[in-house]
Motif scaffolding. Sequence first.
Motif, PDB file in Angstrom:
ATOM      1  N   UNK A 110       0.453  -1.023   0.062  1.00 55.66           N
ATOM      2  CA  UNK A 110       0.247   0.153   0.149  1.00 55.66           C
ATOM      3  C   UNK A 110       1.065   1.212  -0.636  1.00 55.66           C
ATOM      4  N   UNK A 111       2.047   0.877   0.464  1.00 50.21           N
ATOM      5  CA  UNK A 111       2.641   2.390   0.659  1.00 50.21           C
ATOM      6  C   UNK A 111       3.453   2.800   0.057  1.00 50.21           C
ATOM      7  N   UNK A 112       3.940   1.616  -1.825  1.00 48.42           N
ATOM      8  CA  UNK A 112       3.804   1.879  -2.633  1.00 48.42           C
ATOM      9  C   UNK A 112       3.493   2.511  -3.096  1.00 48.42           C
ATOM     10  N   UNK A 113       1.713   1.866  -3.270  1.00 44.84           N
ATOM     11  CA  UNK A 113       0.524   2.292  -4.186  1.00 44.84           C
ATOM     12  C   UNK A 113       1.041   4.382  -3.750  1.00 44.84           C
ATOM     13  N   UNK A 114       1.343   4.751  -2.747  1.00 40.84           N
ATOM     14  CA  UNK A 114       1.040   5.453  -1.807  1.00 40.84           C
ATOM     15  C   UNK A 114       1.011   6.561  -2.486  1.00 40.84           C
ATOM     16  N   UNK A 115       2.819   6.095  -2.916  1.00 39.23           N
ATOM     17  CA  UNK A 115       4.217   6.792  -3.077  1.00 39.23           C
ATOM     18  C   UNK A 115       5.076   7.178  -2.217  1.00 39.23           C
ATOM     19  N   UNK A 116       4.753   6.142  -1.089  1.00 38.46           N
ATOM     20  CA  UNK A 116       5.266   6.709  -0.223  1.00 38.46           C
ATOM     21  C   UNK A 116       7.133   5.353   0.470  1.00 38.46           C
ATOM     22  N   UNK A 117       6.665   4.173  -0.241  1.00 40.05           N
ATOM     23  CA  UNK A 117       7.935   3.943  -0.168  1.00 40.05           C
ATOM     24  C   UNK A 117       8.183   3.178  -2.268  1.00 40.05           C
ATOM     25  N   UNK A 118       9.616   3.320  -2.063  1.00 41.92           N
ATOM     26  CA  UNK A 118       9.853   2.223  -3.579  1.00 41.92           C
ATOM     27  C   UNK A 118      10.711   1.345  -3.675  1.00 41.92           C
TER      28      UNK A 118
END
Length: 363
Positions: A130-138
Motif C-alpha cells: 500500500x505504501x508503494x502504491x501511495x508513493x511513500x515507498x519504492x
Amino acid sequence: MSLSRRAFGLGLLGAGIAATGGYMALRDSSLLREPLALTGFVGGEKKGFLANPRTRAALAGAGFALEARQAGSVEMVRAPELRAQGPDFLWPSSSVMVEIAKDNQIPVRRSQVVLNSPIVVYSWSNVVDGLTAAGLARTEADGHLAFDLAAFLKAILAEKAWADLAVPELFGKARLVTTDPNLSNSGFMFAGLAANLLAGDVATGAALDRVGGEVETIFRRMGYKSNSSGSLFDDYLAGGPGVHPMIVGYENQLIEWILADRERWARIAGGRYRPVPLYPVPTVYSAHPLLSLKPQADGLIDALNGPALQAIAWEDHGFRGPLGARGEAAVLADLARLIPDRVDAILPMPDARVMLALLDRLA
C-alpha cells in the motif's frame, strides 16, 4: 645396549625437563591466565551477540570474560543508580552518548565505535504494498526498499488514516512506534531523525523551537513505548501487522532473526505477511561505541575491533563494522536484496545539547 638405554633415559629426562619448563613458561603467560572479568552495561540489541558461544570463546581467547547487564543507552549514561554500580565499561548505541556521558562526569578513558547499524523502519509486506502504491515507498535497483519518512511523518501530523495511504485493511490513523527516547537508543535516534526531517536539515536549537511541538505530537500518538529495542522488535514479530504495522529498529535485528532460523524464514518469505525493512532516505547511523571507564577495560575496545569478533558480529548478527560496510562473508545469500551494500543517504544527529532539550520535551 646399556649405553642405548642410558641415552634413551637421558633423552626422556631432557624431554621431561623441557616440557616442565615449557609449562612453567606458559603458566605465567596470557595463554593460561584466567580471562579478566569485566562488568558493564549494554543495549538490548547486542545481547544476542554477547550470548553467542563463538563470541564468548573469542573474547576468552583475547583475555576477557564479560558480565553484560542490559540497560537502555540513554539510561546508562544518565541514571545515577547505574553509575553507582561501578561498571568497567558502557556500550551504548549512539556516538552522542559519549558526549552526554562526559557532560555527566562519567570518567570515560577511551571510546571507539565497534559496530554500526542504520536505523530502519520495520513493516510488513502487505503494508508496504500500500505504501508503494501511495508513493511513500519504492524498490531500489538492488532490491532494498527506500522510504519517504518525511512524507509519512507529515501524514501522521495531518491525521491521515491508513486507508488514505492505500492500506485499507488496517484500522484507524497511520502510526509508527518506537522505544522511549529517554531510555532507549532507537527511540532517541528516531527523535533526532524526526527533528532533522521536519527541520529540513540537522536540527539546531532554533529549529527545535519551530519543530519540537510536531515531534512531541508524533511521539504522543504512539501510545505505550517500550524501554528496549529488543523487546519492541520481539513484540512486532509476535503481534503482526495488526498490532504493530510499523516500528523503528536497527537493520541488524531482522538479519539476526533470519540467521537464527533459516527454515522459519523460508516458510514465511513468500507469504503475504512477512517482515520487511524500510530504509528512510535519509536515515541516521546507530554507531555502537564502547566506553572504557577503568584501565582494565581499555583493551576490550581493541579486542572487539579485531577481525575475529568483527566477523562473528556480521556473520551471526548482521552488525556492520566501524566504517558502515557489510562484512565480507556472503552470509546473506537470499537476503542480499533486502539489505543495501552501503547506506549513503545519512544525516548527522543533532548535537548533545539539542538532543537533551528534545528529550526534556518528550519526557
